[in-house]
Design a protein around this motif. Structure first.
Motif, PDB file in Angstrom:
ATOM      1  N   SER A 303       0.856  -1.183   0.000  1.00  0.00           N
ATOM      2  CA  SER A 303       0.000   0.000   0.000  1.00  0.00           C
ATOM      3  C   SER A 303       0.893   1.233   0.000  1.00  0.00           C
ATOM      4  O   SER A 303       2.106   1.128   0.245  1.00  0.00           O
ATOM      5  CB  SER A 303      -0.902   0.012   1.241  1.00  0.00           C
ATOM      6  N   ARG A 331      -3.553  -2.564  -2.112  1.00  0.00           N
ATOM      7  CA  ARG A 331      -4.741  -1.972  -1.479  1.00  0.00           C
ATOM      8  C   ARG A 331      -4.543  -0.468  -1.334  1.00  0.00           C
ATOM      9  O   ARG A 331      -3.427   0.046  -1.455  1.00  0.00           O
ATOM     10  CB  ARG A 331      -5.007  -2.609  -0.109  1.00  0.00           C
ATOM     11  N   ASP A 332      -5.647   0.236  -1.057  1.00  0.00           N
ATOM     12  CA  ASP A 332      -5.618   1.693  -0.867  1.00  0.00           C
ATOM     13  C   ASP A 332      -4.932   2.391  -2.043  1.00  0.00           C
ATOM     14  O   ASP A 332      -4.048   3.240  -1.862  1.00  0.00           O
ATOM     15  CB  ASP A 332      -4.905   2.060   0.449  1.00  0.00           C
TER      16      ASP A 332
END
Length: 396
Positions: A303, A331-332
């Motif tokens: 991330s 992710r993110d």
């Protein structure tokens, strides 16, 4: 070059020896450390020994060297040997230690293979060993002579910077106040620390700062263990105990993942996770040198908050005349970045590109395959593995 009788014997016995190398190297290390326990305490990486990765790397390098001697008797596998020699030089390996290794390695071979080790077989594999060992000794001698500061030198931590939850940067200056030699972007240093049990363990960390400064900078990821391997002893020690004013022992810089390109060479710097560290040093060097050809920066991480040195990476890339930064996160994912695993089919790669890779093995294998599909020549791809080089036998 192997003698003809030895080549015939090695060719005939390589399948059996190769199949047994895992057991041979396991018994070799057991015998070596029983006879010389200080080597495990103060030279070899105890974590790699516990996980078995050093045994697999040794087995792979022996098999790869013997295979090369048979398939290419006219030339030496210098790429493989140089990579090993740099690691040995960073640890301070001496010529005398090769005789010790020979003693315990051949005792393990005889123990595992038994009566199959005839005098002819022993002589042939003895020739293989000393061809490899003497080549390494010669390369290591040259590396020691070239080192501006051979041996161990004491360095004081002058700044500690938290990069992410598990990556910390340490900036150091020599305690003796003497000059700091330049290093080649992409190189690493060995760091030796004394642990609470008295062991003096050594680890290699890429230099993550600009090559032409009066400080050494390393960025250390705290290694969390799992069912297959323990927590990182040295990285945990550095994170928990080393502060400004602490003193560490460092080797001279070593490592063969170094920039080798003129101003007209397009470059691709691909990293995954903490593999970003040598790439930041390369970008710093390129920015300082005013590199004009295209530079493609690729990085993959869990991330954005796990992406260490991202600010430096983007800042140095921003100083280049023609640079593109391509980021992948699991992710993110922010605007402008990609989700999931790296897909270099989505990245324009200029003709004649030279690529440098550093990160987990699955990441580098995937990147190498994708770059070949993009037309990058295998000879123009260079890599660094943190820890025992389990890719060595395949790429050497």
């Amino acid at each position: 070059m192997l003698s003809e009788p030895s080549a015939a014997t090695v060719r005939a016995t390589l399948p059996a020896v190769g199949a047994a190398l895992g057991e041979i190297t396991e018994r070799f290390y057991a015998g070596l450390f029983a006879a010389r326990p200080e080597l495990l305490r103060d030279l070899f990486n105890r974590g790699n020994q516990a996980a078995g990765t050093q045994r697999r790397a040794l087995a792979g390098s022996i098999a790869a060297f013997a295979t090369h001697l048979l398939e290419h008797p006219e030339r030496r596998p210098d790429a493989m040997l140089t990579r090993i020699a740099h690691k040995h030089a960073s640890l301070g390996v001496t010529p005398e230690q090769y005789a010790l290794v020979h003693e315990h390695l051949f005792a393990a071979i005889a123990d595992v293979l038994g009566e199959a080790v005839t005098p002819e077989v022993a002589a042939a594999w003895d020739e293989v060993y000393w061809l490899m060992a003497n080549a390494l000794v010669a390369i290591e001698k040259r590396l020691y002579e070239e080192a501006g500061e051979p041996g161990w030198r004491r360095w004081e931590v002058v700044e500690r910077v938290t990069e992410t939850a598990d990556v910390t940067t340490f900036r150091l200056r020599p305690v003796d106040g003497g000059p700091v030699a330049d290093f080649r972007a992409g190189q690493y240093v060995s760091v030796r620390v004394e642990l609470p049990d008295g062991a003096r363990q050594i680890r290699q960390y890429s230099l993550s700062g600009a090559p032409d400064t009066d400080v050494r900078q390393i960025s250390v990821k705290r290694v969390a263990g799992d069912a297959a391997s323990p927590d990182g002893e040295v990285s945990a020690h550095l994170h928990a105990r080393v502060r400004e004013g602490s003193v560490l022992e460092l080797s001279a810089p070593y490592g063969d993942l170094v920039l080798d390109a003129d101003d007209d060479t397009p470059l691709l710097l691909a990293s995954g996770g903490i593999g970003v560290t040598p790439m930041v040093a390369m970008l710093a060097h390129l920015a300082d040198a005013g590199h004009r050809a295209p530079v493609t920066v690729v990085h993959a991480d869990r991330s954005p908050v796990d992406h260490a040195l991202r600010t430096d990476q983007e800042a140095y890339a921003g100083k280049l005349a023609d640079a593109g930064v391509h980021l992948w996160y699991e992710r993110d994912v922010p605007a402008g970045a990609h989700a999931g695993l790296v897909d270099l089919a989505r990245v324009p790669v200029a003709s004649g590109t030279r690529a440098y890779l550093c990160g987990p093995l699955p990441f580098m294998r995937a990147a190498r395959t994708q770059l070949i599909e993009q037309g990058v020549a295998p000879a123009d791809m260079h890599y660094e593995v943190f820890g025992p080089d389990l890719w060595l036998a395949q790429q050497g």
